[in-house]
Design a protein around this motif. Structure first.
Motif, PDB file in Angstrom:
ATOM      1  N   PHE A  94      23.574  54.877  16.686  1.00 23.67           N
ATOM      2  CA  PHE A  94      22.901  53.590  16.822  1.00 23.67           C
ATOM      3  C   PHE A  94      23.033  53.032  18.239  1.00 23.67           C
ATOM      4  N   GLU A  95      24.134  53.356  18.907  1.00 25.19           N
ATOM      5  CA  GLU A  95      24.287  52.945  20.305  1.00 25.19           C
ATOM      6  C   GLU A  95      23.231  53.612  21.185  1.00 25.19           C
ATOM      7  N   LEU A  96      22.771  54.794  20.779  1.00 24.81           N
ATOM      8  CA  LEU A  96      21.727  55.509  21.507  1.00 24.81           C
ATOM      9  C   LEU A  96      20.338  55.125  21.015  1.00 24.81           C
ATOM     10  N   ASP A  97      20.264  54.068  20.215  1.00 24.21           N
ATOM     11  CA  ASP A  97      18.993  53.521  19.730  1.00 24.21           C
ATOM     12  C   ASP A  97      18.243  54.450  18.787  1.00 24.21           C
ATOM     13  N   ALA A  98      18.959  55.265  18.057  1.00 25.27           N
ATOM     14  CA  ALA A  98      18.311  56.068  17.021  1.00 25.27           C
ATOM     15  C   ALA A  98      17.724  55.133  15.969  1.00 25.27           C
ATOM     16  N   ILE A  99      16.568  55.495  15.434  1.00 23.46           N
ATOM     17  CA  ILE A  99      15.948  54.616  14.439  1.00 23.46           C
ATOM     18  C   ILE A  99      16.517  54.860  13.043  1.00 23.46           C
ATOM     19  N   ASP A 100      17.167  56.013  12.854  1.00 22.22           N
ATOM     20  CA  ASP A 100      17.723  56.285  11.536  1.00 22.22           C
ATOM     21  C   ASP A 100      18.818  57.346  11.631  1.00 22.22           C
TER      22      ASP A 100
END
Length: 252
Positions: A94-100
């Protein structure tokens, strides 16, 4: 599922069975276009450099270059949904901006939710709100409580799914590797070094060039051996310092 336009995606996973599951799911959605199915991060990097990809289904634990390392290497990142059997990387994802963040085995309804989310992004929605990110993390936490961590093994022309909790130790013997579980022994031609890369390092310890042990299955140890399920396994000289450091920390 209604989508405004095609979503061009690639699937990246070193496990044939995991790739097959995602491909099968993708074929159920007419407007999802699978541009490439990649067995490693290097192959995926080539596709990402050559063409515009909307969405990547990306495994985390892969030999040589992990999914996290691949994502960090990209100047222009597509939407990414991590697909993994390991839970401990969720916050980093999530820190790497993954959407899921999808835990294997990925069901079709769960896969469809990811596509719906990707479609909203591509239609011009803003990045996930903090509340949505929190909800995702809570979902991962709930999955962590109920879903086992898995290891996929090639054995006798089949792909066998093993629960990591069932593995006692792994033994390299001549040109074979034997995985000793609670119930039986599974033989594979996959290298022990390859399996070491796939296993979570906080739960499995390489103690010898021929042995990897489950840390929680250790009954006793000293400077030269570890006892697992009544069997004494040697600690190799080249692995001794690191293995003992980990074992001693766990014993405190």
């Amino acid at each position: 599922m209604q989508m405004a336009r095609n979503i061009k995606c690639i699937i990246v996973d070193d496990e044939p069975l995991a790739r097959s599951v995602l491909v099968d799911h993708a074929q159920q959605i007419d407007q999802l276009e699978v541009v490439a199915v990649c067995a490693n991060a290097v192959e995926a990097f080539g596709h990402l450099q050559k063409e515009e990809i909307d969405l990547v289904f990306l495994d985390i634990k892969m030999p040589k270059i992990s999914g996290l390392e691949l994502l960090e290497s990209l100047d222009h990142q597509p939407l990414v949904a991590f697909t993994t059997a390991y839970r401990e990387f969720a916050i980093k994802a999530f820190e790497l901006d993954a959407i899921d963040y999808l835990l294997k085995p990925v069901s079709l309804p769960r896969f469809m939710k990811t596509i719906s989310k990707a479609n909203k992004y591509l239609m011009g929605s803003n990045a996930l709100e903090v509340s949505d990110q929190t909800a995702q993390k809570n979902t991962v936490s709930n999955q962590q409580a109920s879903e086992p961590e898995l290891l996929y093994i090639k054995s006798q022309r089949k792909i066998i799914k093993l629960d990591l909790c069932d593995i006692n130790y792994i033994e390299s013997l001549n040109d074979k590797v034997i995985i000793h579980t609670n119930e039986n022994e599974v033989m594979t031609t996959q290298r022990i070094g390859y399996l070491e890369e796939k296993l979570p390092k906080n739960k499995f310890i390489r103690i010898h060039r021929s042995f990897i042990i489950s840390a929680k299955k250790v009954a006793a140890f000293n400077s030269i051996m570890v006892e697992v399920k009544g069997k004494e396994l040697p600690i190799g000289r080249n692995y001794r310092a690191q293995a003992l450091s980990i074992l001693q920390k766990r014993a405190k």
